[in-house]
Design a protein around this motif. Structure first.
Motif, PDB file in Angstrom:
ATOM      1  N   CYS A  21       0.830  -1.205   0.000  1.00  0.00           N
ATOM      2  CA  CYS A  21       0.000   0.000   0.000  1.00  0.00           C
ATOM      3  C   CYS A  21       0.868   1.260   0.000  1.00  0.00           C
ATOM      4  CB  CYS A  21      -0.924  -0.018   1.212  1.00  0.00           C
ATOM      5  SG  CYS A  21      -1.981   1.431   1.351  1.00  0.00           S
ATOM      6  N   VAL A  22       1.822   1.331   0.897  1.00  0.00           N
ATOM      7  CA  VAL A  22       2.639   2.540   1.065  1.00  0.00           C
ATOM      8  C   VAL A  22       3.536   2.787  -0.139  1.00  0.00           C
ATOM      9  CG1 VAL A  22       4.489   3.587   2.447  1.00  0.00           C
ATOM     10  CG2 VAL A  22       2.548   2.483   3.583  1.00  0.00           C
ATOM     11  N   LEU A  23       4.124   1.722  -0.694  1.00  0.00           N
ATOM     12  CA  LEU A  23       5.064   1.886  -1.800  1.00  0.00           C
ATOM     13  C   LEU A  23       4.423   1.682  -3.174  1.00  0.00           C
ATOM     14  CD1 LEU A  23       8.243   0.153  -0.326  1.00  0.00           C
ATOM     15  CD2 LEU A  23       7.631   2.584  -0.317  1.00  0.00           C
ATOM     16  N   ALA A  67      11.898   1.971  -9.036  1.00  0.00           N
ATOM     17  CA  ALA A  67      11.174   3.249  -8.990  1.00  0.00           C
ATOM     18  C   ALA A  67      10.843   3.662  -7.558  1.00  0.00           C
ATOM     19  CB  ALA A  67       9.901   3.164  -9.827  1.00  0.00           C
ATOM     20  N   CYS A  68      10.542   2.700  -6.694  1.00  0.00           N
ATOM     21  CA  CYS A  68      10.225   3.065  -5.307  1.00  0.00           C
ATOM     22  C   CYS A  68      11.461   3.069  -4.418  1.00  0.00           C
ATOM     23  CB  CYS A  68       9.105   2.196  -4.747  1.00  0.00           C
ATOM     24  SG  CYS A  68       9.575   0.533  -4.330  1.00  0.00           S
ATOM     25  N   GLY A  69      12.613   2.670  -4.952  1.00  0.00           N
ATOM     26  CA  GLY A  69      13.864   2.832  -4.219  1.00  0.00           C
ATOM     27  C   GLY A  69      14.325   1.672  -3.366  1.00  0.00           C
ATOM     28  N   TYR A  84      26.274  -6.846 -18.323  1.00  0.00           N
ATOM     29  CA  TYR A  84      24.906  -7.237 -17.975  1.00  0.00           C
ATOM     30  C   TYR A  84      24.574  -6.567 -16.636  1.00  0.00           C
ATOM     31  CZ  TYR A  84      27.092 -10.626 -14.835  1.00  0.00           C
ATOM     32  OH  TYR A  84      27.835 -11.214 -13.851  1.00  0.00           O
ATOM     33  N   TYR A  85      23.302  -6.596 -16.283  1.00  0.00           N
ATOM     34  CA  TYR A  85      22.862  -5.972 -15.031  1.00  0.00           C
ATOM     35  C   TYR A  85      22.481  -7.028 -14.009  1.00  0.00           C
ATOM     36  CZ  TYR A  85      22.397  -1.684 -17.752  1.00  0.00           C
ATOM     37  OH  TYR A  85      22.642  -0.588 -18.559  1.00  0.00           O
ATOM     38  N   GLU A  86      22.852  -6.753 -12.775  1.00  0.00           N
ATOM     39  CA  GLU A  86      22.367  -7.516 -11.640  1.00  0.00           C
ATOM     40  C   GLU A  86      21.588  -6.558 -10.748  1.00  0.00           C
ATOM     41  OE1 GLU A  86      25.149 -11.308 -10.682  1.00  0.00           O
ATOM     42  OE2 GLU A  86      25.718  -9.432  -9.718  1.00  0.00           O
ATOM     43  N   TYR A  87      20.553  -7.072 -10.161  1.00  0.00           N
ATOM     44  CA  TYR A  87      19.666  -6.266  -9.326  1.00  0.00           C
ATOM     45  C   TYR A  87      19.874  -6.645  -7.869  1.00  0.00           C
ATOM     46  CZ  TYR A  87      17.774  -5.064 -13.799  1.00  0.00           C
ATOM     47  OH  TYR A  87      17.647  -4.606 -15.092  1.00  0.00           O
ATOM     48  N   VAL A  88      19.931  -5.626  -7.030  1.00  0.00           N
ATOM     49  CA  VAL A  88      20.267  -5.797  -5.615  1.00  0.00           C
ATOM     50  C   VAL A  88      19.174  -5.141  -4.769  1.00  0.00           C
ATOM     51  CG1 VAL A  88      22.014  -5.357  -3.848  1.00  0.00           C
ATOM     52  CG2 VAL A  88      22.711  -5.614  -6.248  1.00  0.00           C
ATOM     53  N   ALA A  89      18.710  -5.863  -3.759  1.00  0.00           N
ATOM     54  CA  ALA A  89      17.710  -5.325  -2.824  1.00  0.00           C
ATOM     55  C   ALA A  89      18.420  -4.572  -1.706  1.00  0.00           C
ATOM     56  CB  ALA A  89      16.882  -6.457  -2.233  1.00  0.00           C
ATOM     57  N   ILE A  90      17.841  -3.441  -1.297  1.00  0.00           N
ATOM     58  CA  ILE A  90      18.383  -2.762  -0.124  1.00  0.00           C
ATOM     59  C   ILE A  90      18.045  -3.595   1.108  1.00  0.00           C
ATOM     60  CG2 ILE A  90      18.217  -0.480  -1.208  1.00  0.00           C
ATOM     61  CD1 ILE A  90      15.806   0.085   0.654  1.00  0.00           C
ATOM     62  N   GLU A  91      18.749  -3.358   2.175  1.00  0.00           N
ATOM     63  CA  GLU A  91      18.526  -4.110   3.412  1.00  0.00           C
ATOM     64  C   GLU A  91      17.125  -3.834   3.964  1.00  0.00           C
ATOM     65  OE1 GLU A  91      20.479  -6.427   4.860  1.00  0.00           O
ATOM     66  OE2 GLU A  91      21.711  -6.205   3.058  1.00  0.00           O
ATOM     67  N   PRO A  92      16.523  -4.839   4.593  1.00  0.00           N
ATOM     68  CA  PRO A  92      15.174  -4.661   5.150  1.00  0.00           C
ATOM     69  C   PRO A  92      15.049  -3.471   6.098  1.00  0.00           C
ATOM     70  CG  PRO A  92      15.738  -6.970   5.131  1.00  0.00           C
ATOM     71  CD  PRO A  92      16.984  -6.217   4.731  1.00  0.00           C
ATOM     72  N   GLN A  93      16.083  -3.192   6.891  1.00  0.00           N
ATOM     73  CA  GLN A  93      16.013  -2.048   7.816  1.00  0.00           C
ATOM     74  C   GLN A  93      15.929  -0.730   7.060  1.00  0.00           C
ATOM     75  OE1 GLN A  93      15.096  -2.004  10.644  1.00  0.00           O
ATOM     76  NE2 GLN A  93      15.907  -3.666  11.837  1.00  0.00           N
ATOM     77  N   GLU A  94      16.637  -0.635   5.922  1.00  0.00           N
ATOM     78  CA  GLU A  94      16.548   0.572   5.090  1.00  0.00           C
ATOM     79  C   GLU A  94      15.155   0.712   4.504  1.00  0.00           C
ATOM     80  OE1 GLU A  94      19.895   1.565   2.314  1.00  0.00           O
ATOM     81  OE2 GLU A  94      20.591  -0.418   2.971  1.00  0.00           O
ATOM     82  N   MET A  95      14.618  -0.412   4.044  1.00  0.00           N
ATOM     83  CA  MET A  95      13.269  -0.395   3.481  1.00  0.00           C
ATOM     84  C   MET A  95      12.253   0.011   4.552  1.00  0.00           C
ATOM     85  SD  MET A  95      10.208  -2.355   3.000  1.00  0.00           S
ATOM     86  CE  MET A  95      10.651  -4.035   3.312  1.00  0.00           C
ATOM     87  N   LYS A  96      12.448  -0.499   5.745  1.00  0.00           N
ATOM     88  CA  LYS A  96      11.561  -0.153   6.859  1.00  0.00           C
ATOM     89  C   LYS A  96      11.583   1.356   7.106  1.00  0.00           C
ATOM     90  CE  LYS A  96      11.066  -0.811  11.829  1.00  0.00           C
ATOM     91  NZ  LYS A  96      11.634  -1.458  13.016  1.00  0.00           N
ATOM     92  N   GLN A  97      12.772   1.942   7.118  1.00  0.00           N
ATOM     93  CA  GLN A  97      12.887   3.383   7.331  1.00  0.00           C
ATOM     94  C   GLN A  97      12.229   4.165   6.202  1.00  0.00           C
ATOM     95  OE1 GLN A  97      13.806   4.879  10.140  1.00  0.00           O
ATOM     96  NE2 GLN A  97      13.962   2.799  10.921  1.00  0.00           N
ATOM     97  N   MET A  98      12.353   3.670   4.977  1.00  0.00           N
ATOM     98  CA  MET A  98      11.736   4.320   3.829  1.00  0.00           C
ATOM     99  C   MET A  98      10.208   4.296   3.957  1.00  0.00           C
ATOM    100  SD  MET A  98      12.137   3.304  -0.172  1.00  0.00           S
ATOM    101  CE  MET A  98      13.886   3.573  -0.098  1.00  0.00           C
ATOM    102  N   VAL A  99       9.672   3.155   4.345  1.00  0.00           N
ATOM    103  CA  VAL A  99       8.222   3.033   4.523  1.00  0.00           C
ATOM    104  C   VAL A  99       7.766   3.963   5.639  1.00  0.00           C
ATOM    105  CG1 VAL A  99       6.382   1.465   5.281  1.00  0.00           C
ATOM    106  CG2 VAL A  99       8.063   0.697   3.586  1.00  0.00           C
ATOM    107  N   LYS A 100       8.499   3.962   6.742  1.00  0.00           N
ATOM    108  CA  LYS A 100       8.144   4.833   7.871  1.00  0.00           C
ATOM    109  C   LYS A 100       8.158   6.297   7.451  1.00  0.00           C
ATOM    110  CE  LYS A 100       9.316   5.877  12.676  1.00  0.00           C
ATOM    111  NZ  LYS A 100       8.359   6.927  12.651  1.00  0.00           N
ATOM    112  N   LYS A 101       9.174   6.711   6.707  1.00  0.00           N
ATOM    113  CA  LYS A 101       9.255   8.092   6.239  1.00  0.00           C
ATOM    114  C   LYS A 101       8.056   8.436   5.359  1.00  0.00           C
ATOM    115  CE  LYS A 101      12.086  11.287   3.614  1.00  0.00           C
ATOM    116  NZ  LYS A 101      13.063  11.405   2.562  1.00  0.00           N
TER     117      LYS A 101
END
Length: 133
Positions: A21-23, A67-69, A84-101
């Motif tokens: 919902c948030v992202l 797009a959502c970071g 070639y490209y590889e895709y990397v997920a940010i750490e869950p704690q960073e994602m948590k802070q992004m959602v909170k913000k």
């Protein structure tokens, strides 16, 4: 999934539902993020295999995550030439802070709109009084 804030308050929400919902993400996007966390950096093709989806579907999901970071891509060189490209997920704690913000910003904006409601309602009442006169 609930369609209104009123429904959301009364529903039993999971963390995934809130993040979607948030992202503004879909279930497949969340699955792709989890796969990247579990497996580490992946190509769109490999992610598609893991998710049992076409590469193009995995790629669209990766674009949503970028797009959502919460995902970024890194360029890898091929020894024989090219890249070639590889895709990397940010750490869950960073994602948590992004959602909170995002939630905090939304909350602040909603409170500002609520405060402006008094002025809007007062103006509407005065206009209705003027029309009756």
């Amino acid at each position: 999934m609930a369609n209104s804030i009123h429904e959301m308050i009364r529903a039993s929400f999971r963390c995934e539902d809130m993040v979607k919902c948030v992202l503004g993400l879909k279930s497949l996007d969340i699955d792709a993020y989890k796969a990247l966390l579990m497996h580490g950096p992946l190509t769109a093709e490999k992610l598609g295999e893991i998710l049992n989806r076409e590469r193009s579907t995995a790629y669209r999901s990766l674009q949503n995550l970028i797009a959502c970071g919460i995902v970024y891509r890194e360029t890898r060189s091929i020894d024989s030439g090219g890249y070639y490209y590889e895709y990397v997920a940010i750490e869950p704690q960073e994602m948590k802070q992004m959602v909170k913000k995002n939630v905090d910003e939304w909350y602040s904006q909603m409170n500002e709109l609520i405060e402006k409601m008094d002025d809007k309602v007062s103006a509407l009442v005065m206009r209705m009084d003027d029309e009756e006169s």
